[in-house]
Every structure is written in structure tokens, then in C-alpha cells.
Design a protein around this motif. Sequence first.
Motif, PDB file in Angstrom:
ATOM      1  N   ASN A  15       5.209  12.600   4.525  1.00 14.20           N
ATOM      2  CA  ASN A  15       5.766  11.566   3.651  1.00 14.20           C
ATOM      3  C   ASN A  15       4.739  10.525   3.201  1.00 14.20           C
ATOM      4  O   ASN A  15       5.110   9.442   2.758  1.00 14.20           O
ATOM      5  N   GLU A  16       3.456  10.869   3.297  1.00  7.39           N
ATOM      6  CA  GLU A  16       2.409   9.921   2.919  1.00  7.39           C
ATOM      7  C   GLU A  16       2.539   9.439   1.472  1.00  7.39           C
ATOM      8  O   GLU A  16       2.178   8.311   1.150  1.00  7.39           O
ATOM      9  N   ILE A  29       8.668   6.472   2.402  1.00  5.30           N
ATOM     10  CA  ILE A  29       9.010   6.454   3.828  1.00  5.30           C
ATOM     11  C   ILE A  29       7.771   6.203   4.671  1.00  5.30           C
ATOM     12  O   ILE A  29       6.715   6.783   4.440  1.00  5.30           O
ATOM     13  N   CYS A  30       7.921   5.339   5.674  1.00  3.60           N
ATOM     14  CA  CYS A  30       6.920   5.151   6.720  1.00  3.60           C
ATOM     15  C   CYS A  30       7.591   5.452   8.063  1.00  3.60           C
ATOM     16  O   CYS A  30       8.675   4.930   8.343  1.00  3.60           O
ATOM     17  N   ALA A  31       6.954   6.294   8.876  1.00  2.93           N
ATOM     18  CA  ALA A  31       7.515   6.669  10.177  1.00  2.93           C
ATOM     19  C   ALA A  31       6.489   6.412  11.267  1.00  2.93           C
ATOM     20  O   ALA A  31       5.319   6.809  11.136  1.00  2.93           O
ATOM     21  N   GLN A  41       3.366  -1.152   6.017  1.00  4.77           N
ATOM     22  CA  GLN A  41       2.684   0.007   5.450  1.00  4.77           C
ATOM     23  C   GLN A  41       2.089   0.921   6.522  1.00  4.77           C
ATOM     24  O   GLN A  41       1.420   1.897   6.192  1.00  4.77           O
ATOM     25  N   ARG A  42       2.320   0.629   7.774  1.00  2.00           N
ATOM     26  CA  ARG A  42       1.836   1.498   8.841  1.00  2.00           C
ATOM     27  C   ARG A  42       2.599   2.807   8.790  1.00  2.00           C
ATOM     28  O   ARG A  42       3.808   2.832   8.557  1.00  2.00           O
ATOM     29  N   ASN A  43       1.914   3.908   9.058  1.00  2.00           N
ATOM     30  CA  ASN A  43       2.564   5.208   8.969  1.00  2.00           C
ATOM     31  C   ASN A  43       1.850   6.194   9.893  1.00  2.00           C
ATOM     32  O   ASN A  43       0.622   6.287   9.888  1.00  2.00           O
TER      33      ASN A  43
END
Length: 250
Positions: free
Chosen positions: A189-190, A194-196, A240-242
Amino acid sequence: MTDETTEQTPSSTANGRLAGRIALITGASRGIGAAVAKRFGAEGAHLILVAQTVGGLEEIDDEIRAAGGAPATLVPLDLRNFDAIDQMGASIYERFGRLDILVGNAGLLGTLSPVGHIAPKVWSETLDINLTANWRLLRSFDPLLKLSDAGRAVFVTSGAASKHKAYWAIYSATKAALDSLVKIYAAENEKTNICANLLSPGPIRTSMRAKAFPGEDPETLRTPEEITELFVELASADCQRNGEIVEVPR
């Protein structure tokens, strides 16, 4: 789903960092899940709270409302009922049209014993809750997170995933697999909204911790309420961390 929504008077939650966002939390009736639910409610989120016990969910909902938060949507559910997870996803789409935040917190310790002594039933149950249920949540809610302007997924992991400590096989193995699952989902999802991420809370004063370390003084540990700030940061639309394992600073 149990609809607890009633008319609300304006409160400070309308200006919270999660105001207007729809957040689903598993294992929400106690421990870390309950603390995150109360904090998210204080930050203005509309909560969908999932746990096995109706009474526990109602108690948390009462606390959220008493603090000025909006009534939650309560979902009494055993996460091993995988078909019900899909049904929950369909119900959320019909009612809200999206999901902004998914917090996968529910987990089991299993049993602390040699690998050869783990009962197959305990292995299967722990695997179902710690890994398979979280995959089913992602499978069901991925389309709903994509319908959000900023879908955020946060899963609770543990340092035990990488320590390979004797007698911790089932818990460590399921958490290590969860780490891989969420990191791969994040990589897929980059280029989406979405951010996971995974959050490793460290030693926290919970019933699971007490079961794992019965001789430990709980007063030496942080409470679940003390670590909720990082959950808010990872759930916020501006995060924005992912694909990270985020450890709570000690």
C-alpha cells in the motif's frame, strides 16, 4: 453491531485529533484496547469496539460517554468466527461507507511451555486470534480503509517476536508472523492512502503480563493509559509512517 448512538451535545471531542474519524478496535473491553478506546473517544473518534464480553464493552462505553465522548458502536464477537468478521465489514460499509482506523489489539498468550508440550487446541486457538483473525480483518477492511482519505492500521506486536526465548514458542511465533503480515501489507500500500504499522508497547500492566510473569510487581510497570499517545499519532491522518515496528519509549 449494537448501535449505541444518541444525540450529543457539543464537547471538546469535536476538536480532537481524531474528530469525525471512524475507528475500530479489537480486544476493546480491557487492558490496552480499553485504554486506546477511551483515548480515541476523548480525541473525537466514532468508535466501533469489538470484544467477546458484552458487559465489558458496555462498561467502556459508559466511561467514554461519561468523559464527554460519543457513544460507541459495540460488537460482541469472538474473532475466531471469521465469517462474522466479513459480515462486520459489510455492515460497516452499509452504515459508514468507510473505515478510517483499524487497531488490531486482541491477542492471546497461549501457554508457556516446551514446544513438544503445547496442546494442538492451544496452538490453533492462539494462531487464530494472534494471526489469522488479523489477516481476516485486513482482508475484510482493506476496501473500507481505501475509501478513507487516510486509512490507518495499527497492530499490537511484542518484542518477544524476535527474542526466541525458551518456552515462548507459540506467542513469539504468532507475533513474528503478524510482523511479517503487516509489513507486507504496508509495502503493498505504499502508493495508496493507507499506512500500516505495528506498535510494540513493552512491559505494560495488563492481565496477560500478570499471567506471563506472576511474580512481578505490577506497580513497577506502566499502565495502558500511559502509552495511548503513540496510538493516536499512528492513527492520525497526518501520520506518514508505514511498515514500521514502533516501540514505545521507556
